[in-house]
Enzyme design. Structure first.
Site, PDB file in Angstrom:
ATOM      1  N   ASP A   1     -78.124  -0.864  75.331  1.00  0.00           N
ATOM      2  CA  ASP A   1     -79.352  -0.360  75.947  1.00  0.00           C
ATOM      3  C   ASP A   1     -80.586  -0.588  75.077  1.00  0.00           C
ATOM      4  O   ASP A   1     -81.556   0.154  75.177  1.00  0.00           O
ATOM      5  CB  ASP A   1     -79.198   1.133  76.246  1.00  0.00           C
ATOM      6  CG  ASP A   1     -78.891   1.941  74.990  1.00  0.00           C
ATOM      7  OD1 ASP A   1     -78.777   1.328  73.908  1.00  0.00           O
ATOM      8  OD2 ASP A   1     -78.760   3.176  75.094  1.00  0.00           O
TER       9      ASP A   1
ATOM     10  N   HIS B   1     -75.693  -7.410  69.444  1.00  0.00           N
ATOM     11  CA  HIS B   1     -75.251  -6.034  69.707  1.00  0.00           C
ATOM     12  C   HIS B   1     -74.523  -5.461  68.499  1.00  0.00           C
ATOM     13  O   HIS B   1     -73.714  -6.145  67.860  1.00  0.00           O
ATOM     14  CB  HIS B   1     -74.327  -6.008  70.928  1.00  0.00           C
ATOM     15  CG  HIS B   1     -73.862  -4.635  71.313  1.00  0.00           C
ATOM     16  ND1 HIS B   1     -74.658  -3.740  71.981  1.00  0.00           N
ATOM     17  CD2 HIS B   1     -72.672  -4.007  71.102  1.00  0.00           C
ATOM     18  CE1 HIS B   1     -73.984  -2.618  72.178  1.00  0.00           C
ATOM     19  NE2 HIS B   1     -72.781  -2.754  71.648  1.00  0.00           N
TER      20      HIS B   1
ATOM     21  N   HIS C   1     -94.859 -10.318  75.884  1.00  0.00           N
ATOM     22  CA  HIS C   1     -93.655  -9.975  76.656  1.00  0.00           C
ATOM     23  C   HIS C   1     -92.477  -9.773  75.696  1.00  0.00           C
ATOM     24  O   HIS C   1     -92.213 -10.624  74.854  1.00  0.00           O
ATOM     25  CB  HIS C   1     -93.301 -11.094  77.647  1.00  0.00           C
ATOM     26  CG  HIS C   1     -94.386 -11.394  78.622  1.00  0.00           C
ATOM     27  ND1 HIS C   1     -94.401 -12.529  79.419  1.00  0.00           N
ATOM     28  CD2 HIS C   1     -95.511 -10.699  78.944  1.00  0.00           C
ATOM     29  CE1 HIS C   1     -95.478 -12.515  80.182  1.00  0.00           C
ATOM     30  NE2 HIS C   1     -96.166 -11.423  79.914  1.00  0.00           N
TER      31      HIS C   1
END
Length: 348
Positions: free
Chosen positions: A157, A267, A342
């Site tokens: 997340d 991750h 962005h």
């Protein structure tokens, strides 16, 4: 479980002017931030216990008067290889056997105190193996299963680093909601020392970085790990599944505790030692002298590499989720973020 030097866990702000500092992988760090107070009323002092077993003497880490017997036995099992069910723990002179019948008993209710030497023996009256029966009815024996270092999956997340660090330093508490407060804490540390945390270190101005790290769509890395290593006063080891190497944050700081994360290129997950007995909680905090666990972590990373369980950050394909532009690798994504602002990317 343990808190940082000078205080407890997240939930308070460090005093103004606390020293900053960051280390690169495998480099030492300075002393941790001062002036942080405990949260939640935690005042339990850490106990220093030693255990003497057949193969030598070991220091037991992360224990306090409120530690349960099952947690003590789990740590002893990790060090000695003697499963909790086969342990005899003696203390005092002449040595007397501790009552281990209730795993929920806390250490302050036993006749031991900080500084004691525990003598650990394997109970010879208990079988080392578990009987089973062959199809001929004759008993065979299954070798006892040893604790295994394993990956604990946390949510992907954008805050996996913070969730993973919290899990290991808190002794196995999975709490993804910890991330916003950890991000704010890191921003405070960086803002408190603009001379050290300069644009050369951060890749952006100090103010820009502080705004950036507090957002929930940004990823943590080496800078954040080094700050958390100092805050928790522990060595944080990150094993990389692509290169099968370990980056050790706080290695030269003299910390007595060590925690481990595994990283696949995008991750982070925490590593913990899982015991065969489901009632024994996993072990997440290790002695910084325990190099066996580093070998086990490298074996785990090598196994993941062979299964291609990693992301090559220089070659993976991304898409900007704002303008839908296709990008290749971390460098292009970074340049695109600088040009456009962005920062929301998805892997294709």
């Amino acid at each position: 479980m343990f808190g940082p030097a000078k205080g407890g866990h997240f939930g308070v702000h460090p005093a103004a002017g606390c020293p900053g500092g960051v280390s690169q992988p495998a480099a030492g760090t300075k002393a941790g931030p001062a002036g942080v107070c405990p949260v939640g009323g935690r005042t339990n002092a850490m106990w220093r216990l030693r255990c003497k077993a057949k193969e030598g003497t070991h220091v037991l880490q992360g224990l306090s008067s409120r530690t349960r017997v099952r947690e003590l036995q789990g740590q002893i099992a990790a060090i000695t290889g003697i499963s909790p069910g086969c342990q005899r723990i003696l203390v005092g002179y002449p040595p007397e056997c501790l009552d281990l019948s209730n795993g929920d008993t806390i250490l302050e209710d036993l006749p031991i105190q900080s500084g004691d030497m525990l003598i650990v023996e394997e109970d010879q009256n208990r079988p080392k193996t578990s009987p089973a029966f062959t199809k001929y009815g004759a008993p065979s024996y299954v070798r006892e299963t040893l604790p295994v270092l394993a990956r604990m999956a946390v949510p992907a997340d954008n805050s996996c680093l913070f969730t993973s660090v919290y899990y290991v330093v808190e002794g196995g508490v999975l709490n993804p909601a910890c991330a916003p407060e950890m991000r704010r804490f890191i921003a405070q540390i960086v803002a408190s020392d603009p001379d050290f945390y300069s644009e050369a270190i951060l890749g952006k101005t100090n103010e820009e970085y502080c705004d950036w790290i507090k957002r929930d769509d940004t990823w943590g890395g080496a800078i954040e790990i080094s700050i958390l290593s100092k805050f928790y006063q522990c060595e944080i080891c990150v094993v990389d599944t692509q290169t099968v190497r370990i980056d050790r944050f706080g290695e030269d700081a003299g910390y007595t505790k060590r925690v481990l994360l595994i990283y696949d290129g995008i991750h982070y997950d925490p590593l913990h030692l899982v015991f065969p007995d489901p009632d024994t909680p996993p072990l997440t905090i290790f002695s910084s002298y325990d190099d066996i666990v580093l070998v086990q972590a490298l074996e785990l990373a090598d196994e993941a590499r062979k299964k291609r369980q990693f992301t090559d950050v220089n070659r993976f394909t991304l898409r900007c989720m704002v303008c839908q532009k296709g990008l290749t690798g971390q460098a292009e994504a970074r340049d695109h973020a600088k040009e456009t602002g962005h920062t929301n990317f998805g892997e294709v």
